[in-house]
Design a protein around this motif. Sequence first.
Motif, PDB file in Angstrom:
ATOM      1  N   GLU A   5      -7.073  -3.880   7.739  1.00  0.00           N
ATOM      2  CA  GLU A   5      -7.648  -4.173   6.428  1.00  0.00           C
ATOM      3  C   GLU A   5      -6.833  -5.207   5.632  1.00  0.00           C
ATOM      4  O   GLU A   5      -5.659  -5.006   5.360  1.00  0.00           O
ATOM      5  CB  GLU A   5      -7.720  -2.859   5.630  1.00  0.00           C
ATOM      6  CG  GLU A   5      -8.531  -2.964   4.371  1.00  0.00           C
ATOM      7  CD  GLU A   5      -8.380  -1.708   3.484  1.00  0.00           C
ATOM      8  OE1 GLU A   5      -9.031  -1.674   2.430  1.00  0.00           O
ATOM      9  OE2 GLU A   5      -7.623  -0.806   3.846  1.00  0.00           O
TER      10      GLU A   5
ATOM     11  N   GLY B 224      -7.948   0.490  -5.470  1.00  0.00           N
ATOM     12  CA  GLY B 224      -7.998  -0.081  -4.127  1.00  0.00           C
ATOM     13  C   GLY B 224      -7.974  -1.592  -4.104  1.00  0.00           C
ATOM     14  O   GLY B 224      -8.194  -2.210  -3.062  1.00  0.00           O
TER      15      GLY B 224
ATOM     16  N   LYS C 170      -3.241  -3.595  -6.205  1.00  0.00           N
ATOM     17  CA  LYS C 170      -2.221  -3.704  -7.254  1.00  0.00           C
ATOM     18  C   LYS C 170      -0.887  -3.096  -6.811  1.00  0.00           C
ATOM     19  O   LYS C 170       0.159  -3.729  -6.934  1.00  0.00           O
ATOM     20  CB  LYS C 170      -2.703  -3.011  -8.545  1.00  0.00           C
ATOM     21  CG  LYS C 170      -4.031  -3.540  -9.083  1.00  0.00           C
ATOM     22  CD  LYS C 170      -4.417  -2.893 -10.402  1.00  0.00           C
ATOM     23  CE  LYS C 170      -4.667  -1.390 -10.365  1.00  0.00           C
ATOM     24  NZ  LYS C 170      -5.813  -0.964  -9.540  1.00  0.00           N
ATOM     25  N   SER C 171      -0.936  -1.876  -6.301  1.00  0.00           N
ATOM     26  CA  SER C 171       0.311  -1.225  -5.879  1.00  0.00           C
ATOM     27  C   SER C 171       0.957  -1.967  -4.712  1.00  0.00           C
ATOM     28  O   SER C 171       2.179  -2.090  -4.649  1.00  0.00           O
ATOM     29  CB  SER C 171       0.056   0.223  -5.449  1.00  0.00           C
ATOM     30  OG  SER C 171      -0.495   0.931  -6.505  1.00  0.00           O
ATOM     31  N   THR C 172       0.122  -2.447  -3.817  1.00  0.00           N
ATOM     32  CA  THR C 172       0.640  -3.212  -2.672  1.00  0.00           C
ATOM     33  C   THR C 172       1.395  -4.439  -3.172  1.00  0.00           C
ATOM     34  O   THR C 172       2.489  -4.749  -2.690  1.00  0.00           O
ATOM     35  CB  THR C 172      -0.529  -3.625  -1.744  1.00  0.00           C
ATOM     36  OG1 THR C 172      -1.192  -2.436  -1.313  1.00  0.00           O
ATOM     37  CG2 THR C 172      -0.035  -4.419  -0.549  1.00  0.00           C
TER      38      THR C 172
HETATM   39  P1  ADP Z   1      -4.499  -0.187  -6.024  1.00  0.00           P
HETATM   40  O1  ADP Z   1      -3.064   0.020  -6.405  1.00  0.00           O
HETATM   41  O2  ADP Z   1      -5.128  -1.359  -6.698  1.00  0.00           O
HETATM   42  O3  ADP Z   1      -5.322   1.046  -6.178  1.00  0.00           O
HETATM   43  P2  ADP Z   1      -3.500  -0.255  -3.299  1.00  0.00           P
HETATM   44  O4  ADP Z   1      -2.567  -1.386  -3.143  1.00  0.00           O
HETATM   45  O5  ADP Z   1      -2.903   1.106  -3.458  1.00  0.00           O
HETATM   46  O6  ADP Z   1      -4.530  -0.565  -4.460  1.00  0.00           O
HETATM   47  O7  ADP Z   1      -4.454  -0.186  -2.030  1.00  0.00           O
HETATM   48  C1  ADP Z   1      -5.229  -1.281  -1.602  1.00  0.00           C
HETATM   49  C2  ADP Z   1      -5.947  -0.918  -0.317  1.00  0.00           C
HETATM   50  O8  ADP Z   1      -5.002  -0.730   0.714  1.00  0.00           O
HETATM   51  C3  ADP Z   1      -6.762   0.354  -0.406  1.00  0.00           C
HETATM   52  O9  ADP Z   1      -7.965   0.174   0.319  1.00  0.00           O
HETATM   53  C4  ADP Z   1      -5.896   1.386   0.276  1.00  0.00           C
HETATM   54  O10 ADP Z   1      -6.679   2.374   0.891  1.00  0.00           O
HETATM   55  C5  ADP Z   1      -5.149   0.554   1.303  1.00  0.00           C
HETATM   56  N1  ADP Z   1      -3.796   1.087   1.561  1.00  0.00           N
HETATM   57  C6  ADP Z   1      -2.846   1.311   0.638  1.00  0.00           C
HETATM   58  N2  ADP Z   1      -1.717   1.780   1.206  1.00  0.00           N
HETATM   59  C7  ADP Z   1      -1.956   1.843   2.548  1.00  0.00           C
HETATM   60  C8  ADP Z   1      -1.172   2.252   3.692  1.00  0.00           C
HETATM   61  N3  ADP Z   1       0.085   2.651   3.545  1.00  0.00           N
HETATM   62  N4  ADP Z   1      -1.765   2.165   4.895  1.00  0.00           N
HETATM   63  C9  ADP Z   1      -3.037   1.737   5.037  1.00  0.00           C
HETATM   64  N5  ADP Z   1      -3.827   1.354   4.014  1.00  0.00           N
HETATM   65  C10 ADP Z   1      -3.298   1.405   2.785  1.00  0.00           C
END
Ligand code: ADP
Length: 262
Positions: free
Chosen positions: A21, A44, A47-49
């Motif tokens: 993804e 999703g 942002k956290s990423t």
């Molecule tokens: P937000 O902080 O905006 O909610 P994230 O950065 O947490 O978004 O997540 C973005 C996407 O990456 C989401 O679809 C989430 O399911 C996916 N995702 C986040 N962390 C992981 C991980 N460790 N492994 C696989 N997919 C992940």
Amino acid sequence: MKESNHPMIQMQDVSYRYEKENVLEHINMTINEGVFLGIVGPNGSGKSTMLKLMLGLLKVQSGQIKLFGQEIGKFKDWQKIGFVSQKANSFNTGFPATVFEVVASGLTKKIGLFKFMKKEDKQKVLEAIGSVGLIQFKNRNIGELSGGQQQRVFIARALVSDPKLLILDEPTVGVDARHVLSFYGMLENLNKERGITLLLVTHDIGTISDKVTHVACMNKSLHFHGETAEFENLDTNEMSAFYGHDVHILSHEHHHHGGTGQ
Ligand code: ADP
């Protein structure tokens, strides 16, 4: 504090994927010293990423990230960056430590050592507690405080080592809705009075547009990054298309609270 043209964070063509993804796509963004930036996007949207990449918690896969002008892989001045996560206040409830002790642990990294602290360190702790508006609670047990007050304690804990940049991930999650505005006001003061550059991630675009100097909107790619006034002039239909549902950008369309006077 005025925005300067000293970049604190530079992202150049940053993309990221977990397994199959794609989560971040070609992000280009420069965050300058002095701003209070709100990063908004639906759940999703990556942002956290993006924060994890900036904090060196995930490895850069493609593109480049610089912190304080230095390539992130070589960056060593991590004490310049404070971080408060949305889960900061879940570790403590029932933990028998006072506000002073928890904040002091940001300096000593060990609760308990505060008894042996130097006078100037104690002063720093008190200053940090004061700058989040909790001085009258300094000897309270943290478990007795509200979610919003606890979150302020963790901000003070991050401030005590004197960071130049403070990064907050959804800091209002545990904050009572009635106190969200004053919570953002406290952050605004940190930016204006202590001169701390703030980067705040939220999915709440309503309340935040009253306080931040800049806004970034993302949904895997960066849709907008600029001054708040410019953000408020965006077409609501454009924003609804971005979010996939109706949105109201301007919180003060619904409830007037005096505006920001800018
Ligand atoms: P937000 O902080 O905006 O909610 P994230 O950065 O947490 O978004 O997540 C973005 C996407 O990456 C989401 O679809 C989430 O399911 C996916 N995702 C986040 N962390 C992981 C991980 N460790 N492994 C696989 N997919 C992940």
